[in-house]
Design a protein around this motif. Structure first.
Motif, mmCIF file in Angstrom:
data_model
loop_
_atom_site.group_PDB
_atom_site.id
_atom_site.type_symbol
_atom_site.label_atom_id
_atom_site.label_comp_id
_atom_site.label_asym_id
_atom_site.label_seq_id
_atom_site.Cartn_x
_atom_site.Cartn_y
_atom_site.Cartn_z
ATOM 1 N N PRO A 59 0.822 -1.215 0.000
ATOM 2 C CA PRO A 59 0.000 0.000 0.000
ATOM 3 C C PRO A 59 0.853 1.260 0.000
ATOM 4 N N GLU A 92 -1.507 8.131 0.593
ATOM 5 C CA GLU A 92 -2.028 9.263 -0.167
ATOM 6 C C GLU A 92 -2.604 10.273 0.822
ATOM 7 N N SER A 130 -5.424 8.294 2.913
ATOM 8 C CA SER A 130 -5.726 6.979 2.360
ATOM 9 C C SER A 130 -4.462 6.201 2.065
ATOM 10 N N TYR A 157 -3.368 3.159 -0.854
ATOM 11 C CA TYR A 157 -3.850 2.494 -2.065
ATOM 12 C C TYR A 157 -2.919 1.344 -2.407
ATOM 13 N N PRO A 196 -2.488 -1.368 -5.332
ATOM 14 C CA PRO A 196 -2.910 -1.889 -6.637
ATOM 15 C C PRO A 196 -2.839 -3.414 -6.670
ATOM 16 N N VAL A 237 -7.414 12.765 -1.686
ATOM 17 C CA VAL A 237 -8.248 11.840 -2.455
ATOM 18 C C VAL A 237 -9.691 11.974 -1.983
ATOM 19 N N GLY A 292 -12.663 -0.418 3.138
ATOM 20 C CA GLY A 292 -11.933 -0.200 1.904
ATOM 21 C C GLY A 292 -12.866 -0.315 0.725
ATOM 22 N N ARG A 343 -8.484 0.639 -1.992
ATOM 23 C CA ARG A 343 -8.151 1.908 -1.335
ATOM 24 C C ARG A 343 -8.770 1.923 0.059
ATOM 25 N N HIS A 360 -9.220 4.191 3.755
ATOM 26 C CA HIS A 360 -9.229 5.545 4.295
ATOM 27 C C HIS A 360 -9.231 5.477 5.821
#
Length: 429
Positions: free
Chosen positions: A120, A123, A153, A155, A157, A336, A363, A371, A373
Motif C-alpha cells: 500500500p 495518499e 488513504s 492504495y 494496486p 483523495v 476499503g 483503497r 481511508h
C-alpha cells in the motif's frame, strides 16, 4: 420473505449488514433514481419513502450513501434476507456467501495469491498529512471552525495478473477475517455503481464500530464515537490507555463537539431526549473510543430512519463543526475524495424503521486495487504527529484483515450443503 436463501446463488450478495447475531443481505433490486449534488440526501429520503409506500409488504430500501453530496448515493428496493447465527458462527457464515459478481464454482476463495495486492502507498505522504493538520489548526485558531476530521488513504494496486475472479475471491476472505478480528463490529459489504473501469463494479466492505442511528417505531438510539486511543496486548497497559482516554481533555472536547451538535439537530424531532453528561469507553479489537449512547422518543408523526439519517449526516464525528466550513476545508485539504468512506450503509422498511451505520474501518475494492481511508478529528489541542499516529492505528484494522487473508491456507470455500447442515444443528436459523 425468504429467510434462508441458497448460499452461492448466481446473483450473489450485493448488500450485507451484519451484527454478531443477525446478518441481513440483498442480491440487488430496483435502484432509486439519484442525482449527485446539493439537496441529494433530502430528495433521496423522500424518494425512498414514496417508493416504499407503493411497494408490497416486506419491501425495504438498502444501500449506501457517500460522505457528501458530490458523489451519488446507491440505494435500491429489495427484500432483505435474514440469517440468524451465534456470534461464534458469524465468520464462517459471512465467508460462505457468494457476493455480487460471484466467484465461479470451483474457484477457491484463497486462490488469489497470484493477484495479491502490492504494498500500500500512502495518499498523501505522511509529511503532507502533518502539514494539512497544521492548516486545520490554523483555521481553528482563526475561528473559522471548531473541529475538522481530516482523512488520508492507502492504495494497494492489484498485480496485473489478477482477474475478476481473483478480485471477487478477496471479498469473502476479507469479510471472514474482519468477522474473526472485530467480533462486536457491524460488518458491511455493498456493490457500488460502476465507475467505467474494466471488470466487476467496485465493492465497499468493512467492519465499523459506529452506528449512526436505529429507529424502531418512535424510539431512536444513536451511538456516536469520537476520541480514540490504540489498544495494547498487555492488559495493564491497555487499561492505562483506556483510563487516559477517559481523562483526556483533548478527546473529551472532540467528543463534546459531536454530542452537542447531535443534540441540537435532534431536539426539534423529539418529545424526549436522553444524552448522558459524560462519555463511556467502547472497545474494538485494536482501538478504544469514547462513546455516548443517546436515546430519544420521536414526536408524532415520527420521521423515517432515512430522513433522520440524511438530516444528521455527516456528523461532526466524521466531518467537523460548523459542518459547512469543515466540509469545505476537507475538500481543499484531502488528497483523495472520500466517496463512500465515512458515508452510511443501512436499510429502511415500509414502516420507516431502519438501521444506518457509518462506513468506517473499510476499503473500496475494484478491478485495479483496494483503497483504504482513515481520519482523525482535529481540535485546538491536536498535534500533527499524534493525529498521524491515530490514522495509522485505524488503518490497522483493515491491514490486519488483509494479512490474515493472505496467510490463509488454500482450502475449499464452505459449501451450501455445509451451511444447511449447520442450520439443521441450530447453527444458522
Amino acid at each position: 420473505m425468504p429467510s434462508h436463501p441458497d448460499i452461492g446463488a448466481t446473483s450473489g450478495v450485493g448488500w450485507l449488514l451484519s451484527t454478531p447475531r443477525l446478518t441481513l443481505t440483498s442480491p440487488g433490486g430496483d435502484a432509486l433514481p439519484v442525482q449527485a449534488g446539493a439537496g441529494q440526501f433530502t430528495a433521496l429520503a423522500e424518494a425512498a419513502e414514496s417508493a416504499l409506500r407503493q411497494s408490497p409488504a416486506g419491501t425495504a430500501v438498502v444501500g449506501a450513501l457517500p460522505f457528501d453530496e458530490a458523489a451519488p448515493a446507491h440505494l435500491w428496493l429489495t427484500r432483505m434476507e435474514h440469517h440468524r447465527h451465534s456470534p461464534a458462527e458469524r465468520a464462517a457464515f459471512v465467508g460462505s456467501l457468494s457476493y455480487a459478481e460471484a466467484v465461479p464454482d470451483g474457484h477457491e476463495p484463497n486462490a488469489w495469491h497470484s493477484a495479491w495486492l502490492t504494498t500500500p502507498k500512502p495518499e498523501p505522504q505522511p509529511s503532507a498529512y502533518r502539514a494539512a493538520v497544521r492548516a486545520v489548526l490554523a483555521e481553528i485558531e482563526a475561528g473559522t471552525i471548531s473541529k475538522a476530521v481530516l482523512a488520508r488513504s492507502l492504495y494497494a494496486p492489484l498485480n496485473a495478473v489478477g482477474n475478476a475472479a481473483d478480485q471477487r475471491a478477496l471479498v469473502p476472505a476479507l469479510i471472514t477475517a474482519l468477522a474473526r478480528r472485530e467480533t462486536a463490529a457491524r460488518l458491511f459489504a455493498v456493490t457500488l455503481p460502476t465507475t467505467g473501469l474494466h471488470g466487476p463494479p467496485p465493492m465497499l466492505l468493512g467492519a465499523t464500530p459506529e452506528t449512526l442511528l436505529r429507529r424502531t417505531g418512535d424510539l431512536l438510539t444513536l451511538r456516536p464515537l469520537a476520541g480514540t486511543a490504540a489498544r495494547h496486548q498487555d492488559p495493564v497497559v491497555d487499561h492505562a490507555r483506556a483510563m487516559a482516554l477517559l481523562r483526556s481533555g483533548k478527546d473529551q472536547a472532540e467528543h463534546r463537539h459531536v454530542v452537542d451538535d447531535l443534540g441540537r439537530r435532534l431536539r426539534p424531532w423529539c418529545q424526549s431526549l436522553d444524552i448522558p453528561a459524560r462519555p463511556r469507553l467502547h472497545a474494538t479489537g485494536r482501538l478504544w473510543h469514547l462513546t455516548t449512547p443517546i436515546h430519544a422518543r420521536l414526536r408524532h408523526p415520527a420521521p423515517s430512519a432515512l430522513t433522520l439519517a440524511c438530516a444528521l449526516h455527516p456528523t461532526p464525528a466524521v466531518c467537523g463543526t460548523p459542518t459547512p466550513a469543515a466540509a469545505a476545508l476537507i475538500r481543499t485539504l484531502e488528497a483523495v475524495p472520500r466517496r463512500y468512506f465515512s458515508g452510511l450503509v443501512g436499510w429502511m422498511d415500509k414502516t420507516g424503521d431502519g438501521h444506518w451505520v457509518i462506513s468506517l474501518r473499510c476499503g473500496e475494492l475494484d478491478a485495479d486495487g483496494l483503497r483504504l481511508h482513515a481520519g482523525a478529528g482535529i481540535v485546538r489541542a491536536s498535534r500533527p504527529e499524534s493525529e498521524l499516529a491515530e490514522t495509522e492505528a485505524k488503518f490497522a484494522t483493515m491491514l490486519a484483515a488483509l494479512e490474515d487473508a493472505r496467510r490463509s491456507t488454500r482450502r475449499a470455500r464452505p459449501t451450501a450443503a455445509a451451511a444447511l447442515a449447520a442450520r439443521r444443528t441450530g447453527g444458522i436459523r
